[in-house]
Structures are given as C-alpha cells and as structure tokens.
Design a protein around this motif. Sequence first.
Motif, short mmCIF file in Angstrom:
data_model
loop_
_atom_site.label_atom_id
_atom_site.label_comp_id
_atom_site.label_asym_id
_atom_site.label_seq_id
_atom_site.Cartn_x
_atom_site.Cartn_y
_atom_site.Cartn_z
N ALA A 16 -13.31 -7.95 -46.53
CA ALA A 16 -14.25 -7.88 -47.65
C ALA A 16 -14.41 -6.43 -48.07
O ALA A 16 -15.07 -5.64 -47.38
N ASP A 17 -13.79 -6.08 -49.19
CA ASP A 17 -13.83 -4.70 -49.70
C ASP A 17 -13.53 -4.75 -51.19
O ASP A 17 -12.65 -5.51 -51.61
N SER A 45 -19.90 -9.52 -53.02
CA SER A 45 -20.80 -10.36 -52.23
C SER A 45 -20.64 -11.82 -52.62
O SER A 45 -20.64 -12.71 -51.75
N LEU A 48 -17.40 -13.21 -51.20
CA LEU A 48 -17.49 -13.28 -49.74
C LEU A 48 -18.23 -14.53 -49.31
O LEU A 48 -17.80 -15.23 -48.39
N LEU A 61 -14.33 -10.74 -39.33
CA LEU A 61 -14.65 -10.27 -40.67
C LEU A 61 -14.65 -8.75 -40.65
O LEU A 61 -15.37 -8.13 -39.86
N LEU A 63 -15.82 -5.88 -42.88
CA LEU A 63 -16.79 -5.83 -43.98
C LEU A 63 -17.06 -4.41 -44.44
O LEU A 63 -17.46 -3.55 -43.66
N ASP A 64 -16.85 -4.16 -45.73
CA ASP A 64 -17.16 -2.87 -46.32
C ASP A 64 -18.67 -2.74 -46.51
O ASP A 64 -19.36 -3.73 -46.81
N LEU A 76 -24.32 -7.64 -44.39
CA LEU A 76 -24.15 -7.74 -42.94
C LEU A 76 -25.24 -8.60 -42.33
O LEU A 76 -24.98 -9.47 -41.49
N VAL A 79 -24.60 -12.35 -43.24
CA VAL A 79 -23.49 -12.97 -42.52
C VAL A 79 -23.85 -13.18 -41.05
O VAL A 79 -23.57 -14.24 -40.48
N ILE A 88 -17.97 -9.24 -36.49
CA ILE A 88 -17.92 -8.42 -37.70
C ILE A 88 -17.66 -6.97 -37.33
O ILE A 88 -18.31 -6.41 -36.44
N MET A 90 -17.72 -3.40 -39.32
CA MET A 90 -18.06 -2.75 -40.58
C MET A 90 -17.15 -1.54 -40.77
O MET A 90 -16.85 -0.81 -39.81
#
Length: 223
Positions: A16-17, A45, A48, A61, A63-64, A76, A79, A88, A90
């Motif tokens: 996710a970015d 978002s 996602l 995941l 995640l950006d 964050l 999720v 996750i 980040m």
Amino acid sequence: MNWDIDNIAVDKIIIADDHPMFRNALRGALNLEQNGCQIIEAESSDTLRVELREHHDADLLILDLNMPGVEGFSALAFVQKKYPDLPIIMISANDKPETIMHAKHFGALGFVSKSASIEDIRKGLNTVLKGDIYFPYQFNEQAYITQDEGIAETTRQVAELTPQQLKVLGMIKQGLLNKQIAYDLDISEATVKAHVTAIMRKLEVNNRTQAVMKVANIDMGDA
C-alpha cells in the motif's frame, strides 16, 4: 507455488503506497512474483480497504505512512483493529525515532525506511514473517505511552472515520467551508453537514474548531 523467503512460505503480500514507481521498484527488487507470490497493490486508503476485504488472508501488509485519504497513523490503527492477525510493516521516508515509535505503538510489527537498501528491506520482511519484530531503534515505550496518551486516543478515533469523512476532515483542516467541500467532492452541502456531524461525534468535540485543534498534533509524517 509460493514464494519461499528464508524457508518461509509466502503466498500473498499487499503493498500500500501511493507512488507507483516505488511499488514497482519494491516488487521488482524482491522478485516476489517470479516465485509465485501474489502481489496486491493499493494506492490510497479507499483501495486499501477494498483490497483488504477481498484479500484478508494476506501474509503481510507493507504500508506507507502517507497516502491519499490517510490522517496520520489512522490507516495503521484501522487495519490493526479490523485485521489483528495481519502482520504489518510500515515504510516511510520519515524515519525519525518518534515516527517509528508511533508505528510500533499503533500495531506495526516492523518499520523500514524508504532509503534503506533492498537487503535491509528484505531483512525486515524476513524478520516479521518469522513472527519477530523489526525496528531500527530501541525505545522507552512506557515514557512514550504516558506522554502521548491523548494523541494515541485521537488517532484511534480518527481511524474510525470512513474514507469520505477523512477527506472532509482534511479539507476542514485546510479551512474550507461546507460549500467549497461540497463542490470539490461533488456532493451536496447537506451531505457535507452530515459528515461534519459524524466527525464531531466520533472525535467527541462540539464544533469544527475543536475538531481541527484535536487532530492538529497527530504526526502526519514527511512523505
């Protein structure tokens, strides 16, 4: 057939970015698909949340911190609450110690800087997929939690907002009036008012000014 990274079978990873070049570079550098691992991409978002509903069985995941429709660490927090079994990591260009501590506090099992080498990124993935945590710094977590309890609670409240409500909140922070928000989002002023009412209720404030003040200190990151 699945991707076997350090003897760990991985079938599906979500990246996710909002930067397509970064997503392509990451998936290419790690050679994930060549080994049968399915890569699902999300650039906001909204997407996602859609992908998570369909691929809630993902192994990881990535995640950006900053994507369209995201207020601070709300994605964050959302999720982690909705899919507590999904590991996750980040990833962000903002690798300040306080940013990394926020990520850990809100449920990330790892943090990797966007300036890290492919080897370091892969090490982070390996570590988290093995069930461990991967952070580049050590923290006094109790001191952090005591100091920032208010910010933590506000971030959790923001995470409860819908994607459209997050957009409205962001525009309220910019100082836009309901009429301007309605025009930009192509919705009626009545709908905007309904969103504003819902936002104030979830943030437990009485007016727009209080809402802006309450979310002003949420760490938005730099990239």
